[in-house]
Design an enzyme around this catalytic site. Sequence first.
Site, PDB file in Angstrom:
ATOM      1  N   CYS A  99      70.214  40.784  67.365  1.00 41.12           N
ATOM      2  CA  CYS A  99      68.814  40.567  66.963  1.00 41.12           C
ATOM      3  C   CYS A  99      68.544  39.125  66.569  1.00 41.12           C
ATOM      4  O   CYS A  99      67.542  38.533  66.974  1.00 41.12           O
ATOM      5  CB  CYS A  99      68.428  41.519  65.840  1.00 41.12           C
ATOM      6  SG  CYS A  99      69.026  41.070  64.204  1.00 41.12           S
ATOM      7  N   TYR A 127      73.657  41.974  64.114  1.00 40.26           N
ATOM      8  CA  TYR A 127      73.119  40.631  63.889  1.00 40.26           C
ATOM      9  C   TYR A 127      73.513  39.646  64.997  1.00 40.26           C
ATOM     10  O   TYR A 127      72.869  38.613  65.158  1.00 40.26           O
ATOM     11  CB  TYR A 127      73.563  40.108  62.519  1.00 40.26           C
ATOM     12  CG  TYR A 127      72.669  40.586  61.389  1.00 40.26           C
ATOM     13  CD1 TYR A 127      72.220  41.899  61.360  1.00 40.26           C
ATOM     14  CD2 TYR A 127      72.268  39.736  60.374  1.00 40.26           C
ATOM     15  CE1 TYR A 127      71.402  42.348  60.344  1.00 40.26           C
ATOM     16  CE2 TYR A 127      71.447  40.176  59.349  1.00 40.26           C
ATOM     17  CZ  TYR A 127      71.021  41.489  59.336  1.00 40.26           C
ATOM     18  OH  TYR A 127      70.202  41.930  58.330  1.00 40.26           O
ATOM     19  N   GLU A 151      60.313  45.240  54.365  1.00 42.28           N
ATOM     20  CA  GLU A 151      61.305  45.735  53.403  1.00 42.28           C
ATOM     21  C   GLU A 151      60.561  46.377  52.224  1.00 42.28           C
ATOM     22  O   GLU A 151      59.465  45.922  51.879  1.00 42.28           O
ATOM     23  CB  GLU A 151      62.180  44.583  52.878  1.00 42.28           C
ATOM     24  CG  GLU A 151      63.525  44.471  53.540  1.00 42.28           C
ATOM     25  CD  GLU A 151      63.471  43.842  54.937  1.00 42.28           C
ATOM     26  OE1 GLU A 151      64.319  44.163  55.764  1.00 42.28           O
ATOM     27  OE2 GLU A 151      62.576  43.027  55.188  1.00 42.28           O
ATOM     28  N   GLU A 200      67.387  36.792  55.696  1.00 43.95           N
ATOM     29  CA  GLU A 200      68.077  38.015  56.108  1.00 43.95           C
ATOM     30  C   GLU A 200      69.413  37.701  56.776  1.00 43.95           C
ATOM     31  O   GLU A 200      70.362  38.473  56.692  1.00 43.95           O
ATOM     32  CB  GLU A 200      67.206  38.846  57.040  1.00 43.95           C
ATOM     33  CG  GLU A 200      67.770  40.247  57.217  1.00 43.95           C
ATOM     34  CD  GLU A 200      66.871  41.162  58.014  1.00 43.95           C
ATOM     35  OE1 GLU A 200      66.382  40.708  59.055  1.00 43.95           O
ATOM     36  OE2 GLU A 200      66.684  42.318  57.607  1.00 43.95           O
ATOM     37  N   CYS A 242      67.275  49.468  63.965  1.00 44.31           N
ATOM     38  CA  CYS A 242      68.741  49.420  64.081  1.00 44.31           C
ATOM     39  C   CYS A 242      69.450  50.044  62.889  1.00 44.31           C
ATOM     40  O   CYS A 242      70.553  50.579  63.037  1.00 44.31           O
ATOM     41  CB  CYS A 242      69.218  47.981  64.214  1.00 44.31           C
ATOM     42  SG  CYS A 242      68.080  46.909  65.050  1.00 44.31           S
ATOM     43  N   THR A 261      64.839  48.105  55.006  1.00 37.55           N
ATOM     44  CA  THR A 261      64.208  47.629  56.243  1.00 37.55           C
ATOM     45  C   THR A 261      63.494  48.776  56.955  1.00 37.55           C
ATOM     46  O   THR A 261      64.111  49.791  57.272  1.00 37.55           O
ATOM     47  CB  THR A 261      65.300  47.043  57.157  1.00 37.55           C
ATOM     48  OG1 THR A 261      65.907  45.950  56.493  1.00 37.55           O
ATOM     49  CG2 THR A 261      64.722  46.586  58.473  1.00 37.55           C
ATOM     50  N   CYS A 309      62.176  41.152  62.846  1.00 38.24           N
ATOM     51  CA  CYS A 309      63.083  42.292  62.639  1.00 38.24           C
ATOM     52  C   CYS A 309      62.363  43.551  63.090  1.00 38.24           C
ATOM     53  O   CYS A 309      61.309  43.889  62.569  1.00 38.24           O
ATOM     54  CB  CYS A 309      63.451  42.388  61.168  1.00 38.24           C
ATOM     55  SG  CYS A 309      64.222  43.953  60.721  1.00 38.24           S
ATOM     56  N   HIS A 332      76.286  47.163  61.473  1.00 40.91           N
ATOM     57  CA  HIS A 332      75.100  46.320  61.263  1.00 40.91           C
ATOM     58  C   HIS A 332      75.453  44.830  61.380  1.00 40.91           C
ATOM     59  O   HIS A 332      74.600  44.015  61.743  1.00 40.91           O
ATOM     60  CB  HIS A 332      74.422  46.646  59.936  1.00 40.91           C
ATOM     61  CG  HIS A 332      72.942  46.420  59.992  1.00 40.91           C
ATOM     62  ND1 HIS A 332      72.138  46.998  60.949  1.00 40.91           N
ATOM     63  CD2 HIS A 332      72.117  45.637  59.255  1.00 40.91           C
ATOM     64  CE1 HIS A 332      70.888  46.592  60.790  1.00 40.91           C
ATOM     65  NE2 HIS A 332      70.842  45.753  59.761  1.00 40.91           N
TER      66      HIS A 332
HETATM   67 FE1  SF4 Z   1      66.335  44.059  61.651  1.00 37.37          FE
HETATM   68 FE2  SF4 Z   1      68.299  42.865  62.971  1.00 37.37          FE
HETATM   69 FE3  SF4 Z   1      68.848  44.709  61.111  1.00 37.37          FE
HETATM   70 FE4  SF4 Z   1      67.740  45.364  63.476  1.00 37.37          FE
HETATM   71  S1  SF4 Z   1      69.786  44.482  63.142  1.00 37.37           S
HETATM   72  S2  SF4 Z   1      67.156  46.139  61.478  1.00 37.37           S
HETATM   73  S3  SF4 Z   1      66.401  43.650  63.836  1.00 37.37           S
HETATM   74  S4  SF4 Z   1      67.886  42.714  60.791  1.00 37.37           S
HETATM   75 FE    FE Z   2      68.594  43.565  58.507  1.00 35.66          FE
END
Ligand code: SF4
Ligand code: FE
Length: 496
Positions: free
Chosen positions: A300, A297, A258, A456, A104, A191, A100, A293
């Site tokens: 990422c 996902y 985190e 996650e 983001c 995060t 991660c 968000h």
């Molecule tokens: Fe982390 Fe994925 Fe959230 Fe970006 S989108 S902060 S990489 S979990």
């Molecule tokens: Fe996340």
Amino acid sequence: MALMTGAQYIESLRKLNTRVYMFGEKIDNWVDHPIIRPSINCVAMTYALAQDPQYQDLMTATSNLTGEKINRFCHIHQSTEDLINKVKMQRLLGQKTASCFQRCVGMDAFNAVYSTTYEIDEKYGTGYHERFKKFLIYVQNNDLTVDGAMTDPKGDRSKAPHQQADPDLFVRIKEVRPDGIVVRGAKVHQTGSINSHWHIVMPTIAMGPDDKDYAVCFACPSDAEGLYMIYGRQSCDTRKLEEEVGMDVGNPKFGGQEALVVFDDVFIPNEYVFMQGEYDFAGMLVERFAGFHRQSYGGCKVGVGDVVIGAAALAAEYNGVAKASMVKDKLIEMNHLNETLYSCGIACSCQGKETKCGSYIIDMLLANVCKQNVTRFPYEIVRLAEDIAGGLMVTMPSNRDFHSDTVVGRNGETIGEICNKFFVGGQGCTTEERMKVFRFLENICLGSAAVGYRTESMHGAGSPQAQRIMIQRQSDMEGKKSMAKKIIGIAEKTEK
Ligand code: SF4
Ligand code: FE
């Protein structure tokens, strides 16, 4: 100011006085702490790739506020192409870090707050949008990392914020002063909070009039007075403290982060307050941030999935079973699942729409479907990776054993020699290379990287039920019933 390099970003963190605690103690040099540093390296990658000419289109954008070239992580999406590029950028970073990369949450907060403040102003004649724009220009010009902080501790989940036995379980306005507000409370599992220059704090649920003091959105520096963070520990994290840990960490350079972020009466000047009591907009802000968000996902986790699939394929090769048809089929299944997630991330971006203020937002239904799939498919991908790798990924001796000179064998063989002899695999790899692949898979499936991939995937960007509620709301059941009636030949009943 120009875009920062990865090294400049790391140096910029040293100038902050962020208060960090871990294992019950204050950590002064947290930038070089072996448990924290891999997560900093991850964020640094978002800066490093923006410097690389081959990734310019994905990693940078032109600011709608200044016309300057900025890092895409600081950008307000101006088109569906921007939304698509965002997902592609996140896949790329997942591939480069297998972790991660944290930045983001800030990007998603910028986009949620930008469009919501416009609509609050439209209704109430407040000036939040201009304030926010000013703040965002500062962020863009200085290429900052910002934590988008949403999740409150929530205490008794059956009770609203104002009904909690302890009023601090949701971040709230403790005091209003002529020049700003004082806030108290905390945000949990944040995060990249320690690696962020600033925080944007948002409410965590839709609210009613009695929760007015909790309907608050603001920005504050990570080292503001009264703000501190307690590091969230990860499975196998203390391996990073071991000398000669070598391959046992699994992912030698990168990791997630985190933390619990506590606002212990923090003063926020008015210029950084973007919502103050407009409880009827808390739900919109939450939905938009969560929607962005959930789209994230689909990028990422897919990038990390690419690396997991690659590692599983290597494990098969190093075990000498790469040609077995059932192994090939398992890899096909992993790719199928991973690309399905990507399809959802791309689809909710393609179907994005303009908001009232001109920025672009994802299709909410498809973004929630995307994240709902993410709560499932990475588990299957990881299960198949473990299946292919075999049990050694959780039973093999340590790096130190593999390098030990201690004599154990009847003919003077060392522990290292014995380990290398008995853990040898197929042709084309050393025993150590084979072990490194297993350690990586152990890390991503069960170790410290599992927080950023497996668990996650379940709870990040909202737990599965949160998406199901949104899917229910967005899926137009009445329209679908009408379609069925029309086809079948059932007349619509008119209300009397
Ligand atoms: Fe982390 Fe994925 Fe959230 Fe970006 S989108 S902060 S990489 S979990
Ligand atoms: Fe996340």
